[in-house]
Design an enzyme around this catalytic site. Structure first.
Site, PDB file in Angstrom:
ATOM      1  N   HIS A 149      65.458  68.725 -34.891  1.00 31.82           N
ATOM      2  CA  HIS A 149      64.249  68.194 -34.261  1.00 31.82           C
ATOM      3  C   HIS A 149      63.488  69.241 -33.459  1.00 31.82           C
ATOM      4  O   HIS A 149      62.334  69.035 -33.092  1.00 31.82           O
ATOM      5  CB  HIS A 149      64.576  66.976 -33.381  1.00 31.82           C
ATOM      6  CG  HIS A 149      65.204  67.298 -32.059  1.00 31.82           C
ATOM      7  ND1 HIS A 149      66.569  67.312 -31.865  1.00 31.82           N
ATOM      8  CD2 HIS A 149      64.651  67.616 -30.864  1.00 31.82           C
ATOM      9  CE1 HIS A 149      66.821  67.615 -30.596  1.00 31.82           C
ATOM     10  NE2 HIS A 149      65.674  67.797 -29.961  1.00 31.82           N
TER      11      HIS A 149
ATOM     12  N   ASP B 168      71.088  66.402 -37.316  1.00 35.03           N
ATOM     13  CA  ASP B 168      70.233  67.129 -36.366  1.00 35.03           C
ATOM     14  C   ASP B 168      70.665  68.578 -36.190  1.00 35.03           C
ATOM     15  O   ASP B 168      70.686  69.121 -35.084  1.00 35.03           O
ATOM     16  CB  ASP B 168      70.186  66.415 -35.015  1.00 35.03           C
ATOM     17  CG  ASP B 168      69.031  66.906 -34.150  1.00 35.03           C
ATOM     18  OD1 ASP B 168      67.995  67.283 -34.718  1.00 35.03           O
ATOM     19  OD2 ASP B 168      69.178  66.915 -32.908  1.00 35.03           O
TER      20      ASP B 168
ATOM     21  N   SER C 122      67.426  71.354 -25.919  1.00 33.68           N
ATOM     22  CA  SER C 122      67.867  71.051 -27.277  1.00 33.68           C
ATOM     23  C   SER C 122      68.121  72.305 -28.085  1.00 33.68           C
ATOM     24  O   SER C 122      67.305  73.232 -28.102  1.00 33.68           O
ATOM     25  CB  SER C 122      66.807  70.203 -27.993  1.00 33.68           C
ATOM     26  OG  SER C 122      66.903  68.866 -27.613  1.00 33.68           O
TER      27      SER C 122
END
Length: 472
Positions: free
Chosen positions: A209, A242, A323
């Protein structure tokens, strides 16, 4: 879903505190400014992408206090004008007014000056003692010398030794040179996240992402700790877990991380997170492993595939921009990839349409064992492989995961599983929801064998399958 794509106040009266409004809960990617809503594993549909919570100060009117009480030590009645009467009786009721009941004392003989001089000497001695004590009081305060000032003290010796082994400082020194800030832009927007170097020739591991906005003609810039910048390209990505791999070329002196293992993690174990929250590159935070095998669902909107991860939960501060950054043990080994955070919904906030969410002490990382296997496949083949059984799955009302349609020729069919079967356990792991089943399957490798326990008591051995993941 399918298993494959899933005012005044009386001081005597007690004060009543104001009640703060209850907030609904949502959550989101840790650093995905353009991402999609997310749904957690069970118990409704809180989401993993939300604005940061609003903080409300608990306030209340201060009590009004009445006038102070009258001085309890003052003479009573002085203000009323009343004459004070003696409490003692007249000692001689037959005497004339103004005369004493007692006769005049006899005259005393005159005394010579010897005792008078002694008395004067005594008085002088007492006065001298008082004066001496007073002088001593005033001079004693200055007997300690001049005042000292910390600003006049020399600086302490400069730290020169290495950080203590097993400390957060040591982990930061070891790992920070390998952590990269990723600045991403594309037709759908722009953002930034983190990643970490896994090879000297430029491979970087991160979240899908973080980089997906650049998948179709976008740009990725990697910024290293020493300030070097380089363009990066996507090698491959897996939306279902992910995970993504990008690569930079022409950059020397890269320091790969040391990869640890996640299958022996323990709840309470200390960990360190490094990344670029809110573009603050190289930020180091620490905490513990709060939970293991936490099924977390995120993504799945705007045509994207859902991510269901078998997450490592941590209270190390993780914020938007973290992230893709590493979660490490106290040996500086990477044991997870920081991926998502849980954030309560702020008043009036709706998903990621509001302000960005922030850390509340609940963050999730992809276990490194799973990420390592996926990254290796991507680097070798350019495509991720998803572990699956080939069956639709929903939550069973009584708990467990209920199988729906079975794909012909799939591992589920070959093992003899049927629609309607309810899976309650895989090997020694309890299965309480469909997401738990999906997460447990995806964290394993293709061709692994697993024993499924069903609600009716039967056990079925399933050889897990693998299929390519389309990175749309």
């Amino acid at each position: 879903m399918t298993e494959n794509d899933p005012s005044a106040h009386d001081p005597a009266a007690p004060r009543q505190p104001e009640q703060a409004p209850q907030q609904a809960a949502q959550g989101g990617w840790a650093g995905h400014p353009y991402g999609d809503q997310a749904t957690p594993e069970s118990g409704g549909t809180p989401q993993y992408s939300a604005p940061e919570p609003s903080y409300h100060a608990v306030t209340g009117a201060d009590p009004s206090y009445g006038p102070p009480n009258a001085n309890p030590w003052s003479a009573q009645g002085a203000a009323s004008g009343q004459t004070q009467q003696s409490v003692y009786p007249n000692p001689n009721p037959y005497a004339q007014p103004g005369t004493s009941v007692y006769g005049a004392p006899p005259a005393q003989p005159k005394r010579t000056g010897g005792k008078l001089l002694a008395g004067v000497a005594l008085v002088a001695l007492l006065v001298g003692g008082i004066a001496g004590g007073t002088v001593g009081y005033f001079t004693g305060g200055s007997s300690h010398g001049p005042a000292t000032n910390a600003l006049d003290a020399p600086k302490p010796a400069q730290q020169t030794g290495n950080a203590p082994a097993g400390s957060v400082e040591a982990v930061a020194q070891k790992l920070s040179p390998s952590v990269v800030e990723l600045r991403v832009s594309g037709q759908q927007g722009a953002g930034e996240g983190s990643g970490f170097v896994i090879s000297t020739d430029g491979y970087i591991l991160t979240n899908n992402h973080v980089v997906e906005v650049a998948a179709n003609g976008g740009q990725i810039q990697a910024v290293f700790q020493d300030g070097k910048k380089a363009a990066a390209k996507i090698v491959g990505r897996d939306p279902t877990t992910d995970i993504a791999v990008v690569k930079v070329d022409g950059v020397g002196n890269l320091t790969p991380v040391e990869i640890g293992r996640s299958d022996d993690l323990r709840v309470g174990q200390p960990v360190v997170a490094i990344g670029s929250p809110f573009e603050l590159a190289g930020t180091v935070t620490s905490g513990i492993v709060s939970s293991l095998h936490r099924p977390v669902r995120a993504g799945g909107g705007s045509g994207g595939q859902e991510t269901v991860m078998d997450a490592v939960q941590t209270d190390a501060a993780i914020n938007p921009g973290n992230s893709g950054g590493p979660l490490a043990n106290m040996s500086g080994q990477v044991i997870g990839i920081n991926s998502a955070i849980y954030s309560p919904q702020s008043a009036g906030g709706q998903g990621q349409g509001g302000s960005e969410s922030g850390n509340v002490g609940i963050g999730f990382a992809i276990p490194i064992d799973q990420a390592r296997r996926t990254a290796d496949t991507i680097i070798k083949t350019g495509q991720a492989v998803q572990t699956y059984i080939g069956a639709q799955v929903t939550d069973a009302p009584q708990g467990g995961a209920k199988l729906g349609a079975i794909t012909p020729g799939s591992p589920a069919e070959k093992a003899g599983l049927k629609p309607g079967d309810i899976v309650t356990k895989i090997d020694d792991r309890n299965i309480d929801t469909s997401d738990t089943l999906v997460a447990a399957i995806r964290t394993r490798a293709p061709d692994e064998k697993a024993t499924f326990t069903l609600a009716d008591g039967r056990t079925v051995e399933v050889t897990l399958g693998g299929q390519p993941v389309p990175a749309n």
